[in-house]
Design a protein around this motif. Structure first.
Motif, PDB file in Angstrom:
ATOM      1  N   UNK A  95      -6.468   5.321 -16.949  1.00 35.80           N
ATOM      2  CA  UNK A  95      -6.428   4.371 -15.846  1.00 35.80           C
ATOM      3  C   UNK A  95      -5.008   4.376 -15.297  1.00 35.80           C
ATOM      4  N   UNK A  96      -4.860   4.609 -13.988  1.00 34.41           N
ATOM      5  CA  UNK A  96      -3.535   4.703 -13.364  1.00 34.41           C
ATOM      6  C   UNK A  96      -3.448   3.646 -12.264  1.00 34.41           C
ATOM      7  N   UNK A  97      -2.419   2.830 -12.352  1.00 34.85           N
ATOM      8  CA  UNK A  97      -2.164   1.830 -11.298  1.00 34.85           C
ATOM      9  C   UNK A  97      -0.803   2.130 -10.679  1.00 34.85           C
ATOM     10  N   UNK A  98      -0.784   2.294  -9.348  1.00 37.39           N
ATOM     11  CA  UNK A  98       0.445   2.555  -8.613  1.00 37.39           C
ATOM     12  C   UNK A  98       0.805   1.319  -7.789  1.00 37.39           C
ATOM     13  N   UNK A  99       2.054   0.906  -7.889  1.00 39.97           N
ATOM     14  CA  UNK A  99       2.532  -0.291  -7.194  1.00 39.97           C
ATOM     15  C   UNK A  99       3.373   0.104  -5.978  1.00 39.97           C
ATOM     16  N   UNK A 100       3.135  -0.605  -4.869  1.00 41.70           N
ATOM     17  CA  UNK A 100       3.842  -0.306  -3.625  1.00 41.70           C
ATOM     18  C   UNK A 100       4.335  -1.606  -2.980  1.00 41.70           C
ATOM     19  N   UNK A 101       5.460  -1.514  -2.296  1.00 38.87           N
ATOM     20  CA  UNK A 101       5.971  -2.604  -1.479  1.00 38.87           C
ATOM     21  C   UNK A 101       6.895  -1.972  -0.446  1.00 38.87           C
ATOM     22  N   UNK A 102       6.538  -2.092   0.823  1.00 35.55           N
ATOM     23  CA  UNK A 102       7.282  -1.405   1.879  1.00 35.55           C
ATOM     24  C   UNK A 102       8.596  -2.130   2.168  1.00 35.55           C
ATOM     25  N   UNK A 103       9.636  -1.715   1.448  1.00 35.62           N
ATOM     26  CA  UNK A 103      10.975  -2.274   1.667  1.00 35.62           C
ATOM     27  C   UNK A 103      11.857  -1.280   2.433  1.00 35.62           C
ATOM     28  N   UNK A 104      11.230  -0.227   2.977  1.00 37.54           N
ATOM     29  CA  UNK A 104      12.006   0.783   3.694  1.00 37.54           C
ATOM     30  C   UNK A 104      11.836   0.682   5.198  1.00 37.54           C
ATOM     31  N   UNK A 105      10.721   0.109   5.678  1.00 34.54           N
ATOM     32  CA  UNK A 105      10.442   0.077   7.112  1.00 34.54           C
ATOM     33  C   UNK A 105      11.077  -1.142   7.767  1.00 34.54           C
ATOM     34  N   UNK A 106      11.413  -0.996   9.048  1.00 35.54           N
ATOM     35  CA  UNK A 106      11.945  -2.123   9.813  1.00 35.54           C
ATOM     36  C   UNK A 106      10.875  -2.763  10.682  1.00 35.54           C
ATOM     37  N   UNK A 107       9.716  -2.108  10.811  1.00 30.77           N
ATOM     38  CA  UNK A 107       8.600  -2.691  11.546  1.00 30.77           C
ATOM     39  C   UNK A 107       7.309  -2.128  10.984  1.00 30.77           C
ATOM     40  N   UNK A 108       6.202  -2.722  11.356  1.00 30.34           N
ATOM     41  CA  UNK A 108       4.902  -2.307  10.846  1.00 30.34           C
ATOM     42  C   UNK A 108       4.500  -0.945  11.398  1.00 30.34           C
ATOM     43  N   UNK A 109       3.569  -0.302  10.701  1.00 32.70           N
ATOM     44  CA  UNK A 109       2.958   0.957  11.140  1.00 32.70           C
ATOM     45  C   UNK A 109       3.969   2.074  11.345  1.00 32.70           C
ATOM     46  N   UNK A 110       5.037   2.065  10.536  1.00 34.67           N
ATOM     47  CA  UNK A 110       6.016   3.152  10.574  1.00 34.67           C
ATOM     48  C   UNK A 110       5.812   4.136   9.433  1.00 34.67           C
ATOM     49  N   UNK A 111       5.232   3.667   8.319  1.00 33.89           N
ATOM     50  CA  UNK A 111       5.190   4.457   7.090  1.00 33.89           C
ATOM     51  C   UNK A 111       3.765   4.893   6.775  1.00 33.89           C
ATOM     52  N   UNK A 112       3.548   6.194   6.758  1.00 31.78           N
ATOM     53  CA  UNK A 112       2.265   6.780   6.361  1.00 31.78           C
ATOM     54  C   UNK A 112       2.562   7.870   5.324  1.00 31.78           C
ATOM     55  N   UNK A 113       1.821   7.857   4.214  1.00 27.12           N
ATOM     56  CA  UNK A 113       2.069   8.877   3.204  1.00 27.12           C
ATOM     57  C   UNK A 113       0.792   9.168   2.430  1.00 27.12           C
TER      58      UNK A 113
END
Length: 802
Positions: A300-318
């Motif tokens: 079982x793998x759980x990956x944690x994310x929190x977008x602390x790199x973007x300055x506005x929404x909808x900038x980060x896609x990966x």
């Protein structure tokens, strides 16, 4: 200042953030072989199993307590004593709260007389389920397990081959939302592709790794569930591929997302991102290898994310890769984390490792949807082995007997219910459902259709097989965007109608409120300037919405960041008027009205004739009742479009939509984004308002429109945007007034004479929006414009018959 010193400061500041520990209903903390009371370890009170304050833990078997000769008599840690078992022996714990529990077993081997604890070989079972088999330990270790306790007792049995021992035991209940519900499906990643895995809480999970990506070690004292998180550096395949990013701002936790029980603040305040030099567009992944057993195991793998790199929404896609297989494509944290920046979120997977594979490899890399800056992030990793469940034969036989009994009784009960249900359908099939408001406050009003399904819209259901066929099994080449709560595909249904298919995260129910709201709103409204819902699908844990297809895409892509031919000023005016009509209908077409809450240029779509239609109603709310001035609710929306008064006071009105629409008007005029991340986070509303208030609106007009706009039209358009963006809601116009003024601007542009009354003399005069320099009382004195425009749409009559 040295970067390492800054990182040191940021981390050491963050560890002092106050963390409220979870208070478990079941909480048994035992020091084996000790008689001490109330021993403080990691800010928790442990008690010896020989203490006079407790009794009944040791239920059977032969065992004896021993002291660690290497420690002083005053030592009180878990390593100071042990219990040695020479026959099958059990600890029995009373359980108050049935559900998932955490069990930790502490082993600290030492030599006592003829017993060298490093030579022990034994198994450990919990209510008949094997936790450890043929286990031995040569150095201190802690083993941690999550397991479902489905009765009011937990027996932990030590089954020695020669002898067994333990130094300490923790048993406590965990928060109910720590893992998904039994009926939720998790993607299963294996060499056979991606399948589905059910009922994760029915398995025993053994913690293998718990990693704070980009951060330092986190001790149990700083975790609500007293866990240890280790740094990730030793697992990185190529250290130079990533760089650490930190923030001093606590995470922006949202209901339905991750919380402090899933991971502490410090996990979400540190991350690794791609180490991309300025101006470089080289594509690569950040990769971690986690050594595991070479056996044929499942994790079982759980990956944690929190977008602390973007300055506005909808900038980060990966994209996320596990063992070289793309496990999740086009991750958009803006969508998953409820349209909020720095909002924690986790994604679960089950990984089937093939035999002889001794690592679980996790990678993140940029998505093809990335437009401005290619990047990918990761904040935390948890890996747990799914333990094979072994049930003693006698239990298995009893279980089969009970299953048979339950099936017989259940079958009779189900048959009875079916008869009653058929009777009820015939009796009440014409009765309408009463409107109701869900706990979240979103709209949920019953719709009378042919045969109600789970949401009351059975006639709108589209089979999953039809959607797979329409999208060529969700071909990535048919992706046309990402919005709402998932990826949007172009599709063609069996009747040859082109559609847009919005697919939520498969197997996740995180976007369920938005899914239900979208269906509820769009199934009860029809307007030529609102996107129509064709149907929906909720099979196989999917959440899919199917809309009419809008050939020309979003308004945003025609204004900037696209190779499309620029829209003429006449086209832009017509688009603004169309969107205003759709919003005016939302606000006034019902008793309470509907507040959209996410008006922006990406949510205004254009059909083949450039007719504008408002889309994406996942955040919509019903408006205040007649005796209310606002709806009190948490702030939702998109950065750059948010009404500042709503943001400060968390009081929502239809004027919040008016403010957002004012930002859209500026986008149309200037062809600039609401927030420009490439220009020091330039806020369009603040920047443009400075020019408008100086009377220099011409200075901010899209250069491609120079010479197209009549001065009188530009003045009226600028005044309308200015009033929409008033700081206080009371100073803003209604959407009816905005619509009238935009039509007036259109008339001025087309050189038509103002016609305040139609040829039949039946059209009412809608008062012009007051200037911003008029005091607040003037707004009240001119009458309620919302009433004056609620019944009709303003439509100017021109000689061209428009």
């Amino acid at each position: 200042m040295d970067a390492k010193f800054l990182y040191f400061l940021s981390f050491n500041f963050s560890i002092f953030i106050f963390t409220v520990a979870f208070t478990p209903q079941d909480n048994c903390l035992i020091i084996s072989g000790s008689s001490k009371d109330n021993v403080l370890i990691d800010n928790r009170l442990f008690i010896g199993d020989l203490s006079k304050k407790i009794s009944g833990y040791l239920s059977e078997g032969k065992s004896f307590a021993v002291k660690n000769p290497s420690t002083s008599s005053n030592s009180s840690g878990l390593h100071s004593s042990a219990r040695i078992f020479t026959s099958a022996s059990s600890y029995r714990f009373k359980i108050k709260n049935v559900g998932t529990h955490l069990v930790r077993l502490h082993f600290y081997p030492f030599v006592y007389g003829n017993y060298d604890l490093r030579n022990g070989n034994f198994s450990v079972l919990a209510n008949g389920l094997y936790l450890l088999s043929n286990f031995g330990v040569e150095s201190p270790v802690m083993k941690e397990f999550f397991l479902m306790v489905d009765k009011f007792g937990l027996d932990i049995m030590f089954l020695p081959s020669n002898f067994a021992f333990v130094n300490g035991i923790e048993v406590f209940s965990v928060p109910k939302d720590l893992f998904l519900d039994d009926d939720d499906e998790i993607p299963l990643i294996s060499d056979n592709g991606i399948q589905e895995f059910n009922n994760i809480t029915s398995y025993v999970l053994e913690t293998v790794y718990r990693v704070n990506v980009g951060g330092s070690i986190i001790t149990p004292f700083n975790d609500t569930l007293w866990r240890t998180w280790i740094p990730d550096e030793d697992f990185l395949v190529l250290k130079s591929a990533s760089k650490v990013i930190t923030t001093l701002v606590p995470p922006n936790y949202q209901p339905g997302g991750a919380n402090r029980d899933h991971a502490p603040d410090n996990v979400y305040m540190t991350a690794r991102e791609m180490n991309v030099a300025n101006g470089s567009w080289t594509l690569f992944n950040i990769t971690w290898d986690f050594p595991v057993s070479s056996e044929d195991d499942t994790y079982f793998v759980r990956l944690h994310f929190c977008d602390i790199v973007s300055v506005s929404l909808n900038m980060l896609y990966f994209d996320i890769y596990i063992n070289g297989i793309i496990a999740y494509k086009d991750v958009d944290l803006s969508v998953l984390a409820f349209h909020e920046l720095a909002s924690p979120y986790y994604i679960d997977f089950v990984v089937k490792n093939k035999k002889d594979s001794d690592v679980v490899r996790i990678s993140v890399g940029p998505s093809e949807l990335s437009t401005l800056r290619k990047n990918a992030i990761l904040n935390g990793v948890e890996i747990m082995r799914i333990v094979n469940v072994v049930v003693p034969r006698q239990k298995f036989v009893m279980k089969r007997i009970w299953i048979l009994v339950v099936c017989v009784v259940g079958g009779f009960f189900a048959l009875s219910l079916s008869v009653l249900a058929i009777f009820a359908v015939f009796k009440y099939r014409k009765r309408k459902q009463k409107p109701r408001r869900t706990e979240s406050g979103t709209i949920s009003e019953g719709i009378t259709l042919a045969s109600p399904g789970s949401f009351g819209y059975y006639g709108w259901k589209i089979p999953f097989a039809d959607i797979q066929l329409a999208t060529k099994n969700f071909d990535k080449n048919l992706i046309i965007g990402s919005g709402g709560f998932g990826v949007v595909y172009k599709g063609v249904l069996t009747d040859n109608n082109k559609v847009a298919v919005k697919r939520g995260v498969p197997g996740s129910r995180q976007g369920l409120p938005e899914f239900q709201t979208e269906i509820t709103v769009l199934s009860r409204i029809r307007h030529c300037h609102l996107v129509s819902l064709i149907g929906y699908c909720e099979e196989q844990s999917e959440m899919i919405l199917v809309y009419e297809y809008m050939d020309k895409g979003t308004l945003r892509q025609h204004l900037y960041g696209s190779n499309s031919s620029p829209l003429s000023w006449k086209q832009r005016l017509e688009i603004c008027i169309g969107a205003a009509r759709g919003l005016h209908y939302l606000h006034t077409g019902f008793a309470q009205g509907i507040i959209h809450r996410d008006i922006k240029s990406t949510n205004i779509l254009l059909d083949e004739n450039y007719i504008a239609k408002v889309a994406d109603f996942g955040l919509s709310r019903s408006g205040p009742c007649l005796n209310e001035s606002h709806v009190s609710t948490g702030v939702k929306g998109s950065f750059g479009y948010l009404d500042p008064e709503y943001f400060r006071r968390q009081q929502l009105t239809d004027k919040s939509d008016v403010y957002s629409f004012g930002v859209v008007l500026l986008e149309v005029l200037c062809s600039k984004p609401a927030v420009d991340p490439l220009r020091e986070q330039l806020n369009l509303a603040e920047w443009a308002m400075e020019w408008i208030k100086k009377g220099l609106v011409m200075k901010i007009v899209d250069p491609r429109l120079v010479g197209q706009i009549k001065p009188s039209c530009l003045k009226k358009f600028g005044e309308t945007a200015e009033k929409c963006l008033s700081e206080y809601a009371v100073d803003r116009p209604t959407m009816g007034d905005v619509l009238w003024n935009l039509e007036r601007a259109y008339q001025l542009q087309m050189n038509e004479q103002e016609n305040e009354q139609d040829e039949m003399g039946s059209r009412r005069v809608v008062p012009e929006v007051p200037s911003m320099n008029v005091d607040a009382n003037a707004e009240n004195n001119r009458g309620n414009s919302e009433v004056s425009t609620s019944g009709v749409f303003s439509q100017l009559i021109t000689r061209k018959g428009r």
